[in-house]
Design an enzyme around this catalytic site. Sequence first.
Site, PDB file in Angstrom:
ATOM      1  N   TYR A 128     -26.821 -13.734  68.396  1.00  0.00           N
ATOM      2  CA  TYR A 128     -25.756 -14.383  67.608  1.00  0.00           C
ATOM      3  C   TYR A 128     -24.864 -15.224  68.515  1.00  0.00           C
ATOM      4  CZ  TYR A 128     -21.205 -15.053  65.553  1.00  0.00           C
ATOM      5  OH  TYR A 128     -20.032 -15.639  65.147  1.00  0.00           O
ATOM      6  N   LYS A 138     -24.018 -19.604  68.928  1.00  0.00           N
ATOM      7  CA  LYS A 138     -22.746 -20.333  69.026  1.00  0.00           C
ATOM      8  C   LYS A 138     -22.721 -21.154  70.314  1.00  0.00           C
ATOM      9  CE  LYS A 138     -21.043 -18.810  65.228  1.00  0.00           C
ATOM     10  NZ  LYS A 138     -21.008 -19.716  64.076  1.00  0.00           N
ATOM     11  N   SER A 163     -16.884 -19.277  68.579  1.00  0.00           N
ATOM     12  CA  SER A 163     -16.385 -17.920  68.767  1.00  0.00           C
ATOM     13  C   SER A 163     -16.017 -17.688  70.223  1.00  0.00           C
ATOM     14  CB  SER A 163     -17.503 -16.953  68.355  1.00  0.00           C
ATOM     15  OG  SER A 163     -17.206 -15.653  68.765  1.00  0.00           O
TER      16      SER A 163
HETATM   17  P1  NAD Z   1     -19.280 -14.829  56.278  1.00  0.00           P
HETATM   18  O1  NAD Z   1     -20.630 -14.223  56.395  1.00  0.00           O
HETATM   19  O2  NAD Z   1     -18.297 -14.181  55.381  1.00  0.00           O
HETATM   20  O3  NAD Z   1     -19.412 -16.367  55.850  1.00  0.00           O
HETATM   21  C1  NAD Z   1     -20.531 -17.147  56.177  1.00  0.00           C
HETATM   22  C2  NAD Z   1     -21.043 -17.757  54.888  1.00  0.00           C
HETATM   23  O4  NAD Z   1     -22.162 -18.590  55.171  1.00  0.00           O
HETATM   24  C3  NAD Z   1     -21.515 -16.703  53.882  1.00  0.00           C
HETATM   25  O5  NAD Z   1     -20.836 -16.918  52.668  1.00  0.00           O
HETATM   26  C4  NAD Z   1     -23.016 -16.942  53.752  1.00  0.00           C
HETATM   27  O6  NAD Z   1     -23.481 -16.675  52.459  1.00  0.00           O
HETATM   28  C5  NAD Z   1     -23.130 -18.405  54.144  1.00  0.00           C
HETATM   29  N1  NAD Z   1     -24.419 -18.790  54.729  1.00  0.00           N
HETATM   30  C6  NAD Z   1     -25.109 -18.187  55.725  1.00  0.00           C
HETATM   31  N2  NAD Z   1     -26.248 -18.876  55.991  1.00  0.00           N
HETATM   32  C7  NAD Z   1     -26.272 -19.934  55.139  1.00  0.00           C
HETATM   33  C8  NAD Z   1     -27.193 -20.994  54.910  1.00  0.00           C
HETATM   34  N3  NAD Z   1     -28.321 -21.092  55.606  1.00  0.00           N
HETATM   35  N4  NAD Z   1     -26.887 -21.906  53.964  1.00  0.00           N
HETATM   36  C9  NAD Z   1     -25.751 -21.827  53.251  1.00  0.00           C
HETATM   37  N5  NAD Z   1     -24.856 -20.833  53.399  1.00  0.00           N
HETATM   38  C10 NAD Z   1     -25.107 -19.891  54.347  1.00  0.00           C
HETATM   39  O7  NAD Z   1     -18.702 -14.963  57.762  1.00  0.00           O
HETATM   40  P2  NAD Z   1     -17.233 -15.341  58.241  1.00  0.00           P
HETATM   41  O8  NAD Z   1     -16.659 -14.168  58.915  1.00  0.00           O
HETATM   42  O9  NAD Z   1     -16.492 -16.024  57.150  1.00  0.00           O
HETATM   43  O10 NAD Z   1     -17.606 -16.385  59.383  1.00  0.00           O
HETATM   44  C11 NAD Z   1     -17.643 -17.783  59.137  1.00  0.00           C
HETATM   45  C12 NAD Z   1     -18.120 -18.479  60.395  1.00  0.00           C
HETATM   46  O11 NAD Z   1     -17.230 -18.167  61.468  1.00  0.00           O
HETATM   47  C13 NAD Z   1     -19.507 -18.046  60.863  1.00  0.00           C
HETATM   48  O12 NAD Z   1     -20.180 -19.166  61.390  1.00  0.00           O
HETATM   49  C14 NAD Z   1     -19.204 -17.044  61.953  1.00  0.00           C
HETATM   50  O13 NAD Z   1     -20.242 -16.959  62.896  1.00  0.00           O
HETATM   51  C15 NAD Z   1     -17.955 -17.640  62.562  1.00  0.00           C
HETATM   52  N6  NAD Z   1     -17.117 -16.651  63.264  1.00  0.00           N
HETATM   53  C16 NAD Z   1     -16.741 -15.513  62.614  1.00  0.00           C
HETATM   54  C17 NAD Z   1     -15.968 -14.570  63.278  1.00  0.00           C
HETATM   55  C18 NAD Z   1     -15.577 -13.275  62.608  1.00  0.00           C
HETATM   56  O14 NAD Z   1     -15.218 -12.342  63.318  1.00  0.00           O
HETATM   57  N7  NAD Z   1     -15.607 -13.171  61.286  1.00  0.00           N
HETATM   58  C19 NAD Z   1     -15.568 -14.816  64.594  1.00  0.00           C
HETATM   59  C20 NAD Z   1     -15.964 -15.994  65.219  1.00  0.00           C
HETATM   60  C21 NAD Z   1     -16.742 -16.921  64.530  1.00  0.00           C
HETATM   61  C1  WQD Z   2     -13.205  -4.765  68.186  1.00  0.00           C
HETATM   62  C2  WQD Z   2     -12.900  -3.546  69.069  1.00  0.00           C
HETATM   63  C3  WQD Z   2     -14.867  -2.285  69.620  1.00  0.00           C
HETATM   64  C4  WQD Z   2     -15.704  -0.974  65.517  1.00  0.00           C
HETATM   65  C5  WQD Z   2     -17.110  -9.229  67.192  1.00  0.00           C
HETATM   66  C6  WQD Z   2     -18.172 -10.161  67.695  1.00  0.00           C
HETATM   67  C7  WQD Z   2     -17.571 -11.485  68.025  1.00  0.00           C
HETATM   68  C8  WQD Z   2     -16.739 -12.033  66.863  1.00  0.00           C
HETATM   69  C9  WQD Z   2     -15.797 -11.034  66.302  1.00  0.00           C
HETATM   70  C10 WQD Z   2     -18.057 -13.530  65.621  1.00  0.00           C
HETATM   71  C11 WQD Z   2     -13.923  -3.344  70.196  1.00  0.00           C
HETATM   72  C12 WQD Z   2     -13.922  -1.460  68.762  1.00  0.00           C
HETATM   73  C13 WQD Z   2     -15.143  -1.566  66.628  1.00  0.00           C
HETATM   74  C14 WQD Z   2     -15.687   0.431  65.389  1.00  0.00           C
HETATM   75  C15 WQD Z   2     -14.517   0.556  67.488  1.00  0.00           C
HETATM   76  N1  WQD Z   2     -17.553 -12.394  65.777  1.00  0.00           N
HETATM   77  N2  WQD Z   2     -14.554  -0.825  67.597  1.00  0.00           N
HETATM   78  N3  WQD Z   2     -15.077   1.149  66.401  1.00  0.00           N
HETATM   79  O1  WQD Z   2     -16.704  -6.807  69.160  1.00  0.00           O
HETATM   80  O2  WQD Z   2     -14.457  -7.926  69.578  1.00  0.00           O
HETATM   81  O3  WQD Z   2     -16.130  -9.080  68.217  1.00  0.00           O
HETATM   82  O4  WQD Z   2     -16.481  -9.803  66.039  1.00  0.00           O
HETATM   83  O5  WQD Z   2     -18.123 -14.422  66.394  1.00  0.00           O
HETATM   84  O6  WQD Z   2     -18.635 -12.316  68.363  1.00  0.00           O
HETATM   85  O7  WQD Z   2     -18.781  -9.583  68.843  1.00  0.00           O
HETATM   86  O8  WQD Z   2     -15.021  -7.111  67.271  1.00  0.00           O
HETATM   87  O9  WQD Z   2     -14.217  -5.714  65.420  1.00  0.00           O
HETATM   88  O10 WQD Z   2     -16.537  -5.305  66.341  1.00  0.00           O
HETATM   89  O11 WQD Z   2     -14.553  -4.700  67.748  1.00  0.00           O
HETATM   90  O12 WQD Z   2     -14.007   1.247  68.365  1.00  0.00           O
HETATM   91  O13 WQD Z   2     -16.196   1.022  64.436  1.00  0.00           O
HETATM   92  O14 WQD Z   2     -12.981  -2.373  68.251  1.00  0.00           O
HETATM   93  O15 WQD Z   2     -15.490  -1.500  70.600  1.00  0.00           O
HETATM   94  O16 WQD Z   2     -13.233  -2.852  71.292  1.00  0.00           O
HETATM   95  P1  WQD Z   2     -15.608  -7.655  68.672  1.00  0.00           P
HETATM   96  P2  WQD Z   2     -15.113  -5.688  66.595  1.00  0.00           P
END
Ligand code: NAD
Ligand code: WQD
Length: 338
Positions: free
Chosen positions: A149, A153, A124
């Site tokens: 969290y 990562k 991330s």
């Molecule tokens: P998500 O929660 O929809 O998907 C994660 C999946 O992993 C879920 O289906 C959950 O049931 C499964 N899971 C969790 N722990 C587990 C375990 N111990 N064993 C087996 N399955 C397990 O999340 P997402 O948004 O699809 O994110 C996927 C990956 O990408 C995550 O690692 C997340 O940290 C990373 N990521 C997400 C974002 C974002 O904004 N969505 C941004 C950066 C990184």
């Molecule tokens: C985006 C913008 C908020 C909600 C997070 C995690 C990051 C990554 C992605 C996994 C910001 C604003 C949000 C609301 C708002 N995940 N906001 N009202 O914070 O950039 O990233 O998700 O790795 O680690 O921190 O994403 O969608 O929460 O926020 O004003 O109800 O929207 O302040 O500027 P963020 P977000």
Amino acid sequence: MKILVTGGAGFIGSHTVVELQSAGYEVAVVDNLYNASPKVIGRLEAITGKKVPFYKVDIRDREGLTEVFEQEKPDAVIHFAGLKAVGESVRKPWEYYENNIGGTLVLTDVMRKCGCKNIIFSSSATVYGDPAFIPITEECPKGTCTNPYGWTKWMLEQILSDLHTADPEWNVVLLRYFNPIGAHKSGTIGENPNGIPNNLMPYITQVAVGKLEKLHVFGNDYDTHDGTGVRDYIHVVDLAKGHVCALKKLEPGSGLSIYNLGTGVGYSVLDIVNSFEEATGVKIPYVIDPRRAGDIAECYSSPEKAEKELGWKAENGIREMCEDAWRWQSMNPQGYGD
Ligand code: NAD
Ligand code: WQD
């Protein structure tokens, strides 16, 4: 080539399964369904017309996972499984370290014992902390995370890099996602947050569908063009395609590779509200609230390295992201409904 997708029933994992199958890869999915619906698998099969072998297994379950590896014999793993709610991780740090780090340690141990040393990891942009410079390139130093969290990562990147250093047979790709939003064009799979969404786009779509009254904009006094936070939003289907392109970095001897997956364009919170209203015709009422703890003013990528080395570039703009997020939410007002 067969790819084991951990967390493949989740938001990004499910979209990646579609792109992998469309590109001709065989897949198998492992997910404990902690944050996903069992309905996802059927919907994936309806989209691709192909069977999706699914194992309801926790990656911390060494025996269960070993059985999956013995059955499926994957060539590579794309590792999405993990907990991802920033605020929850502050309240439950132990659970986050145990699931994300403990789970990945079990996974990689099972992998090496089964002779599979190719992994693509969901990292991330959060590892950059408050970034040293913008646009953020992969050379930007990793920073100080503001929550457990983010630290999972940060640490998992280090752990996977160390595995490769100790044993060069490991090929490791660290993909640093920016802000994934949107959904598959079919409107049948998408983001399905539990309870009140933490992230901006699902909050907006739930306001649009009438589940929430209004958006709370967290701060309008940042040093950005309109005072609200700026992020690099990327369509989840583009992100999914980035994983397919990253598979080429798992060829023998590839070693360790790191890529940003973003568009390189920053949008503020109010830009997103306006784009959503334009794309969908639905009005989003909002109020300005104080800043959210841990938020930074601005975060967007330089996606050039991924374009140059992987031949990958995000294709969808903000309009498609809004349209597709809305199609998913309006077709599925209760998410997967379970
Ligand atoms: P998500 O929660 O929809 O998907 C994660 C999946 O992993 C879920 O289906 C959950 O049931 C499964 N899971 C969790 N722990 C587990 C375990 N111990 N064993 C087996 N399955 C397990 O999340 P997402 O948004 O699809 O994110 C996927 C990956 O990408 C995550 O690692 C997340 O940290 C990373 N990521 C997400 C974002 C974002 O904004 N969505 C941004 C950066 C990184
Ligand atoms: C985006 C913008 C908020 C909600 C997070 C995690 C990051 C990554 C992605 C996994 C910001 C604003 C949000 C609301 C708002 N995940 N906001 N009202 O914070 O950039 O990233 O998700 O790795 O680690 O921190 O994403 O969608 O929460 O926020 O004003 O109800 O929207 O302040 O500027 P963020 P977000």
